[in-house]
Design a protein around this motif. Structure first.
Motif, PDB file in Angstrom:
ATOM      1  N   SER B 195     -65.789  36.259 -49.119  1.00 14.70           N
ATOM      2  CA  SER B 195     -64.487  35.962 -48.548  1.00 14.70           C
ATOM      3  C   SER B 195     -63.901  34.688 -49.143  1.00 14.70           C
ATOM      4  N   ARG B 252     -65.934  42.863 -45.939  1.00 14.30           N
ATOM      5  CA  ARG B 252     -65.972  43.407 -44.591  1.00 14.30           C
ATOM      6  C   ARG B 252     -67.198  44.293 -44.397  1.00 14.30           C
ATOM      7  N   THR B 278     -62.472  37.103 -41.896  1.00 10.45           N
ATOM      8  CA  THR B 278     -63.626  38.000 -42.075  1.00 10.45           C
ATOM      9  C   THR B 278     -64.420  38.088 -40.786  1.00 10.45           C
ATOM     10  N   GLN B 281     -62.553  40.326 -38.396  1.00 10.78           N
ATOM     11  CA  GLN B 281     -62.572  41.756 -38.688  1.00 10.78           C
ATOM     12  C   GLN B 281     -63.905  42.357 -38.323  1.00 10.78           C
TER      13      GLN B 281
END
Lengths: 214, 317
Positions: B195, B252, B278, B281
């Motif tokens: 990320s 993810r 991140t 999610q």
């Protein structure tokens, strides 16, 4: 450091501009982000799709690209605003995607029974979301939202690309005038730390006051 | 489960709102296209340059430069970040102080300021490098601070028993750290690292301000040459989105898998927006790992789906 002291007025003006950019953009981003998050959890497929598209496209484009695309590209469409307004629009759009994702996680963290109870009392979806779930969701995601806010303070420096006279632009111009880059940029860096460190502290205080630990 | 499904009235309302929403979206699209057409931005002449082989090669070479900067900067930042994390956790106070000061100082710095500093100040002090390295330097200084925090958080997230067990077996501090703690912690960090790589890749576009010919700079050149800035920037944005979408999918996936395996939360760093997302999610995809409540048998949005209107009829089983 003499350069910084001599031009303290300019630095202060730059800081004020950075603060203005950050506060205005963050307020707008909070509103847009919350609406987008609501779209993404709503049962209406077109709204969900629109929300996802907004988040995925805007978040994955560099802020610099958004800034020049809006300021130098959209003028060709007759969409023309002052540098400050343009910067606010772009920063709010960009930040709204991070706010939306954060709020969505907060929504998902609220206990299922809360929504079920609200629904069984006869509340409609907008009522359930607005009166029962979102108030709790915001309290859970205070820390991540604070993180987004601090990132926005730093991101606002990109407004200097379209010549908004905030801290970075002040430093850049002073560097051109005085040719003393180390002092000038270090001064600006310190000014940013003066903004980011207290913000982190305030978020911490706020979190201890109202956050719900899950 | 039927209790969660919408009744006929609820379904009708959803359909009604869907139609309304679609109408609004269609209207917005029509207005946008009208605007594009009226201002001549849809003219073939403006888009044609972007289909020429030379222009495509020019832009793709820009993308290549972007990827090169990103990979070199990422590799260096990871090495320095690891050193910073170990320094902050070391037992020597001086090391802790130096590493801590570096991280706290540069984490709160806007990257653009560092890029300007590297590109404008360093040449003046006799450090004459290709622009590539100025950009890499700025990216490394900033990202090593962030990665240092990620690594530190990853190491601290590991159960203390691991270190204690290693010490009990007679491992020295560094032996325990390098052979027991770091290998395990590294796995937990992977999603956060990917990320951060996305953020770094987006940030390479700041090379724009010091005239490094990466994707955005080249898009500007194209736009100026062919008088089509809107189309050129649009093409650049599209390329960035494409690359980043792939990377964020990877991040993810990794995060979700990690949660399933270790039940460990994502690593976040204050002031780093993508890292926050991140974590977020992954949570949305697998809320159980965090709340440890009864398993939810439905996906998140179906759960939400049921809230639309009050139940129109009693629950059926």
């Amino acid at each position: 450091m003499g350069v910084v002291v001599d031009n303290a007025g300019q630095y202060l003006a730059g800081m004020a501009m950075t603060v203005a950019l950050t506060l205005v953009s963050f307020s707008a981003a909070l509103v847009i982000g919350t609406v987008v998050a609501a779209f993404r959890v709503s049962p209406v497929p077109p709204l969900r799709t629109a929300g996802t598209l907004w988040v995925e496209t805007v978040r994955n484009t560099p802020l610099t690209v958004l800034m020049v695309l809006f300021f130098f590209g959209f003028t060709k469409l007759g969409i023309q605003y002052s540098a400050f307004t343009s910067a606010v629009i772009v920063l709010s759009a960009y930040t709204s995607t991070f706010v939306a994702e954060t709020v969505r996680s907060g929504i998902n963290a609220v206990a299922k029974g809360q929504a079920e109870a609200a629904r069984s009392l006869g509340l409609t979806f907008p009522q359930v979301l607005g009166r029962v779930v979102l108030p709790q969701a915001f309290r859970t995601v205070l820390a991540p939202l604070g993180s987004v806010f601090i990132a926005l303070i730093k991101n606002s420096s990109i407004a200097s690309i379209i010549s908004v006279v905030e801290l970075t632009e002040v430093a850049d111009r002073l560097n051109n005038e005085t040719a003393r880059p180390v002092a000038v940029f270090l001064g600006a860096g310190m000014a940013y730390l003066l903004l980011t460190l207290p913000s982190g502290f305030l978020v911490g205080v706020l979190e201890r006051r109202v956050a719900i630990k899950r | 489960m039927l209790a969660d499904a919408l009744g006929p009235r609820g379904r009708r309302r959803v359909r009604l709102v869907s139609v309304g929403a679609m109408a609004v979206i269609a209207a917005v699209l029509v207005i946008a296209f009208r605007r594009l057409a009226d201002t001549g931005q849809l003219d073939a002449a403006r888009w044609e340059p972007l289909t020429e082989g030379a222009v495509i090669r020019f832009l793709l070479n820009g993308l290549l430069a972007t990827l090169q900067v990103a990979s070199v900067a990422m590799a260096l930042a990871m090495v320095i970040g690891a050193a910073l994390a170990l320094g902050r956790l070391a037992r020597t106070p001086v090391l802790r102080l130096v590493a801590g000061a570096y991280v706290e100082f540069f984490r709160g710095f806007p990257l653009l300021l560092l890029v300007l500093f590297a590109g404008l100040a360093l040449p003046k002090y006799g450090l004459d490098l290709p622009v590539f390295w100025y950009l890499v330097l700025a990216l490394v200084v900033y990202n090593s601070a962030i990665l240092g925090e990620i690594f530190r958080a990853g190491i601290l997230s590991l159960d203390k028993g691991q270190t204690e067990a290693a010490h009990a077996l007679g491992f020295s501090y560094w032996q325990a750290m390098l052979t027991v703690v770091v290998p395990q912690a590294a796995r937990r960090m992977v999603p956060a690292i990917v990320s951060q790589l996305i953020t770094l890749l987006k940030d390479t576009s700041l090379g724009f301000v010091i005239a490094f010919p990466e994707l955005l700079r080249r898009a500007r050149n194209t736009g100026e040459f062919y008088q089509n800035p809107l189309q050129s920037y649009f093409a650049a944005a599209l390329l960035y989105i494409l690359v980043n979408l792939v990377l964020s999918r990877v991040a993810r996936r990794l995060e979700i898998r990690q949660r399933r395996r270790y039940g460990a939360g994502a690593i976040t760093v204050a002031g780093a927006e993508d890292l926050t997302v991140t974590a977020v999610q992954a949570e949305a995809a697998n809320p159980r790992a965090r709340s440890r409540r009864a398993p939810a048998s439905r996906s998140q949005w179906t759960r939400w789906n049921t809230w639309w209107w009050p139940a129109a009829r009693p629950a059926q089983r």
